[in-house]
Write a protein that holds these residues in place. Structure first.
Motif, mmCIF file in Angstrom:
data_model
loop_
_atom_site.group_PDB
_atom_site.id
_atom_site.type_symbol
_atom_site.label_atom_id
_atom_site.label_comp_id
_atom_site.label_asym_id
_atom_site.label_seq_id
_atom_site.Cartn_x
_atom_site.Cartn_y
_atom_site.Cartn_z
ATOM 1 N N THR A 1 0.830 -1.212 0.000
ATOM 2 C CA THR A 1 0.000 0.000 0.000
ATOM 3 C C THR A 1 0.865 1.264 0.000
ATOM 4 O OG1 THR A 1 -1.412 -1.293 1.493
ATOM 5 C CG2 THR A 1 -2.063 0.986 1.082
ATOM 6 N N LEU B 1 -9.280 4.252 -0.036
ATOM 7 C CA LEU B 1 -9.253 3.037 0.791
ATOM 8 C C LEU B 1 -9.877 3.305 2.150
ATOM 9 C CD1 LEU B 1 -5.607 1.793 0.124
ATOM 10 C CD2 LEU B 1 -7.710 0.660 -0.634
ATOM 11 N N GLN C 1 -8.256 -1.031 5.143
ATOM 12 C CA GLN C 1 -7.924 -1.693 3.873
ATOM 13 C C GLN C 1 -6.465 -1.496 3.470
ATOM 14 O OE1 GLN C 1 -11.023 -0.025 1.253
ATOM 15 N NE2 GLN C 1 -11.884 -2.083 1.103
ATOM 16 N N ILE D 1 -7.352 -6.852 -1.455
ATOM 17 C CA ILE D 1 -7.486 -5.775 -0.478
ATOM 18 C C ILE D 1 -8.005 -6.425 0.793
ATOM 19 C CG2 ILE D 1 -8.786 -3.714 0.146
ATOM 20 C CD1 ILE D 1 -8.682 -2.804 -2.713
ATOM 21 N N ARG E 1 -15.495 0.324 0.807
ATOM 22 C CA ARG E 1 -14.352 0.667 1.668
ATOM 23 C C ARG E 1 -14.243 -0.222 2.909
ATOM 24 N NH1 ARG E 1 -14.492 6.109 3.581
ATOM 25 N NH2 ARG E 1 -12.226 6.148 3.389
#
Lengths: 138, 138, 138
Positions: free
Chosen positions: A21, A111, A115, A51, B43
């Motif tokens: 990320t 995000l 996540q 994710i 999300r």
């Protein structure tokens, strides 16, 4: 409106989830786009993208163990000459995905709090995995 | 070429499929784009997105029941302190996806006759789920 | 920046993986875009898309057989009046996906060496499957 593309490689040391990320966030920030769409693409059939929660490491261990049970090495596969982990790797890739698209708002990926973006390596031996990032927006 | 982004929340009342195709269609129609690409992003790591049949409700019941069998609450999980439905929720999210992209033609999503867009809630208790819509086109 | 959209149909002759990478590559090449994002969308709930190995045909046979075991015809389904293959088809679609987005660099899709794009037909009888291609870039 403009676009940016970037190739990167992730070195894996066996099966499991590798978070990247921060690498993605840094590249997106450098493109100075306020609004856009980021696409992450994995150029392999035995590694995939996911994710998932980036807080508690037990989630990642449980995910790995679960997919090992769901696509076991001792299944009745025809395709096995590259090793016992070969066909399960293809199946785990099919059950997850090799592409993610994430909107950008106010210069950042949208995000959620928990996540993280992971490369999910399904092969036992170390690999270098090619990833392409594509960003479009303004 | 232009972009539009929109945040929305879906209130869930336990596990199951919540259709929100109409909400998305209405927002897309309001953007007055003839051709484009809509991205829907969820999300969360314990709720996901699914395009599935919106005709017969038995399909949704069967889908829910199937994923309950595929990622059962009594699995050998390490991560369980948020409840028995916690780790199955992460697994069901990993098996489906948190992002969908759908082309727009002639001002409308190119969804097939039987395709509806669903939030797939995997937690037992009520939640408010954050969704981001991103549209690019002209 | 510009966009292009294209509708195509794939005729299937029963369950299995139908590669159409060449069709997509040809259409993308004809759009003369150097950089962009291609989205492939399948307008069905009983057929899906998959990027998988296009070298050894045993991989495709193993994938088909695996999904037949994972979502068997004799499951405890409510929804069965369209045939035994109906509900498994919905489940296999939910476990894979109906949309893929792939970046374009230097005029070509960034697919890896072994990646092919497949329609994954989950119904027993022949079907004509509607696919939409959307390309944005310059």
């Amino acid at each position: 409106m403009k676009q940016a593309v970037h190739k990167l490689e992730i070195s894996t040391r066996g099966q499991g989830l590798y978070e990247f990320t921060a690498t993605i966030n840094e590249w997106v920030a450098g493109q100075k786009m306020q609004t856009g769409l980021l696409t992450v693409f994995c150029r392999h059939t035995s590694a995939s993208l996911l994710i998932q929660e980036n807080a508690d490491p037990t989630v990642r261990r449980d995910i790995k163990a679960y997919f090992d049970r769901l696509a076991p090495e001792d299944g009745p596969y025809e395709h096995n000459y590259e090793g016992l982990d070969d066909m399960p790797a293809h199946l785990k890739t099919a059950l997850t995905q090799v592409q993610l698209s994430i909107p950008v708002m106010n210069g950042s990926l949208v995000l959620g709090t928990w996540q993280g973006i992971y490369l999910f390596e399904h092969r036992v031996h170390p690999h270098r995995r090619g990833i392409v990032l594509h960003l479009i927006g303004d």
